[in-house]
Design an enzyme around this catalytic site. Sequence first.
Site, PDB file in Angstrom:
ATOM      1  N   TYR A   1      12.332  11.835 -12.990  1.00 33.92           N
ATOM      2  CA  TYR A   1      11.724  11.440 -11.711  1.00 33.92           C
ATOM      3  C   TYR A   1      10.393  10.751 -11.974  1.00 33.92           C
ATOM      4  O   TYR A   1       9.637  11.148 -12.873  1.00 33.92           O
ATOM      5  CB  TYR A   1      11.453  12.666 -10.836  1.00 33.92           C
ATOM      6  CG  TYR A   1      12.693  13.328 -10.294  1.00 33.92           C
ATOM      7  CD1 TYR A   1      13.258  12.911  -9.097  1.00 33.92           C
ATOM      8  CD2 TYR A   1      13.300  14.377 -10.981  1.00 33.92           C
ATOM      9  CE1 TYR A   1      14.389  13.526  -8.590  1.00 33.92           C
ATOM     10  CE2 TYR A   1      14.438  14.991 -10.481  1.00 33.92           C
ATOM     11  CZ  TYR A   1      14.980  14.559  -9.287  1.00 33.92           C
ATOM     12  OH  TYR A   1      16.104  15.161  -8.795  1.00 33.92           O
TER      13      TYR A   1
ATOM     14  N   ARG B   1      20.939  20.754 -14.492  1.00 31.82           N
ATOM     15  CA  ARG B   1      21.155  20.455 -13.082  1.00 31.82           C
ATOM     16  C   ARG B   1      22.169  19.321 -13.029  1.00 31.82           C
ATOM     17  O   ARG B   1      21.986  18.293 -13.668  1.00 31.82           O
ATOM     18  CB  ARG B   1      19.861  19.987 -12.397  1.00 31.82           C
ATOM     19  CG  ARG B   1      18.959  21.128 -11.983  1.00 31.82           C
ATOM     20  CD  ARG B   1      18.684  21.122 -10.478  1.00 31.82           C
ATOM     21  NE  ARG B   1      19.869  21.363  -9.680  1.00 31.82           N
ATOM     22  CZ  ARG B   1      20.015  20.977  -8.412  1.00 31.82           C
ATOM     23  NH1 ARG B   1      19.057  20.318  -7.820  1.00 31.82           N
ATOM     24  NH2 ARG B   1      21.120  21.246  -7.751  1.00 31.82           N
TER      25      ARG B   1
ATOM     26  N   TYR C   1      19.954  16.528 -15.591  1.00 32.56           N
ATOM     27  CA  TYR C   1      18.820  16.882 -16.458  1.00 32.56           C
ATOM     28  C   TYR C   1      18.823  18.371 -16.784  1.00 32.56           C
ATOM     29  O   TYR C   1      19.353  19.190 -16.036  1.00 32.56           O
ATOM     30  CB  TYR C   1      17.482  16.418 -15.862  1.00 32.56           C
ATOM     31  CG  TYR C   1      17.161  16.871 -14.445  1.00 32.56           C
ATOM     32  CD1 TYR C   1      16.568  18.102 -14.205  1.00 32.56           C
ATOM     33  CD2 TYR C   1      17.432  16.044 -13.358  1.00 32.56           C
ATOM     34  CE1 TYR C   1      16.246  18.503 -12.916  1.00 32.56           C
ATOM     35  CE2 TYR C   1      17.112  16.440 -12.053  1.00 32.56           C
ATOM     36  CZ  TYR C   1      16.523  17.675 -11.835  1.00 32.56           C
ATOM     37  OH  TYR C   1      16.210  18.061 -10.567  1.00 32.56           O
TER      38      TYR C   1
ATOM     39  N   HIS D   1      22.549  14.720  -8.794  1.00 29.19           N
ATOM     40  CA  HIS D   1      22.361  14.985  -7.358  1.00 29.19           C
ATOM     41  C   HIS D   1      21.344  14.014  -6.777  1.00 29.19           C
ATOM     42  O   HIS D   1      20.502  13.483  -7.494  1.00 29.19           O
ATOM     43  CB  HIS D   1      21.890  16.432  -7.131  1.00 29.19           C
ATOM     44  CG  HIS D   1      20.569  16.712  -7.790  1.00 29.19           C
ATOM     45  ND1 HIS D   1      20.462  17.044  -9.131  1.00 29.19           N
ATOM     46  CD2 HIS D   1      19.301  16.671  -7.314  1.00 29.19           C
ATOM     47  CE1 HIS D   1      19.190  17.199  -9.439  1.00 29.19           C
ATOM     48  NE2 HIS D   1      18.454  16.980  -8.361  1.00 29.19           N
TER      49      HIS D   1
ATOM     50  N   HIS E   1      18.544  13.906  -3.611  1.00 27.51           N
ATOM     51  CA  HIS E   1      17.852  14.710  -2.582  1.00 27.51           C
ATOM     52  C   HIS E   1      17.731  13.920  -1.286  1.00 27.51           C
ATOM     53  O   HIS E   1      17.397  12.725  -1.310  1.00 27.51           O
ATOM     54  CB  HIS E   1      16.437  15.061  -3.046  1.00 27.51           C
ATOM     55  CG  HIS E   1      16.379  15.941  -4.247  1.00 27.51           C
ATOM     56  ND1 HIS E   1      16.377  17.314  -4.163  1.00 27.51           N
ATOM     57  CD2 HIS E   1      16.316  15.653  -5.567  1.00 27.51           C
ATOM     58  CE1 HIS E   1      16.303  17.836  -5.383  1.00 27.51           C
ATOM     59  NE2 HIS E   1      16.268  16.839  -6.254  1.00 27.51           N
TER      60      HIS E   1
HETATM   61 FE   LIG Z   1      16.373  17.088  -8.389  1.00 29.47          FE
END
Ligand SMILES: [Fe+2]
Lengths: 222, 201
Positions: A99, A148, A138, A151, A153
């Site tokens: 991110y 994870r 990640y 996905h 958000h």
């Molecule tokens: Fe996330």
Amino acid sequence: MTKLGRQLGIGPTDNTSDQRTPRKRLRLIPEAVRESFVPVVPARAVTRQYEWDMTRISPDLPRADGDAIEVSGTLRTADGKPVRGALLEIWNANHYGRYRHVEDHSGLKLDENFFGMGRVLTDYDGTYRFWTISPGAYLARPDIGRWRPKHIHLSISGGPVRLITQMYFPDEPNNATDPMAILMGDAFGRNMGKPYATPDIDVDQGYRFDIVAGGRNATFFE
Amino acid sequence: MSEEQRANALLPTNEDTCGPYFPIYFGDDSLEDLTRIHSGVVAGASGQHIILRGRVLDRHGNLAHGVVMEFWQANAMGIYRTPGTEGHPDIDPWFSGYGRLRSHSGEYSFCTIMPGPAPGRAPNITVTLFSDGINRIVTQLFFADHPANDGDPLLLGLDPEDRDRLMARRDGTAAAGAEIYRFDIVMAGDNETPFFDDLES
Ligand SMILES: [Fe+2]
């Protein structure tokens, strides 16, 4: 009548969930004050013109690494009514799972052509559409090797509709071990994007994600 | 909803955690200070300015970094801006009653006006929390020593310890005249803040 509501679940192998999940059952809200628990988010048209296309930072810059995807669908309340003019705030990791957030210290690769945040509004029919890069999975818990899954958000607000959710991708190897997916149980499938072909537009794959805002708040003033 | 409507209802999308990386980029100053519209605009909400300050803590008493807090309240006249109050003469056009912030550290500061008492209620502010590890949770804060607290239907349903946990306490006055109130939220553990169930209520 019981005065107690749900007992919230703690996400397995999720340390933050263990630290932050209330341990007491939620309390029921007396009917006399129920309306005060319905926040009505004012219309906030804070989108920028090119934000619907997150595959590039702006139209004059190159595409980011990875697969370009379209995500589209409808936003409705449980009684089927479209939610118009709602704001969708979208964020997802880049192709490498990173991110562009000052608190992401993962050290994964940043992509100089990927911003990873965008906003769109639902239109008159409650439909929405945006483009992004298919996010990388990640490693969330290096100590136990838990990833994870991929996905996206989505934070959705418009009038009495308010939810934060995530769209997942079908057949991903890490879906089954995700703490939040485990808590969702059989209902996890509702948060799955449904692939569609995109022969006529400049993306590699489409995903349909129809969002239903549940709960009494969403329909309180109808 | 009637039984028939319930049977036909669409299945809701699951709420999910906002994770640790809710974009700071989505921050909006006008949602962190509801007393004004913008520094360049001659307009602002009516009422006594207040500053709510506090900490959001986890089960171990550590600050819950990265939480997103949302606020919802009546205006100074005790009127909520909802579809139900459209056209009400006491609507303040410069006050929506909705605020939002993301706290990096778990400490927060939110500027607003003192809500008026809605009919049958003590002045209060609804607080919604989003954070990594949890889905949306919600509570309501009150102002300690307000005489209407004794008759508030929400507070009357709680034991004295929990009532106490929902009290914002006066903590001086800021230079510009805003009254400062402190309100800590304990997400889990011995001194846990009472949270309310807006799905089953
Ligand atoms: Fe996330």
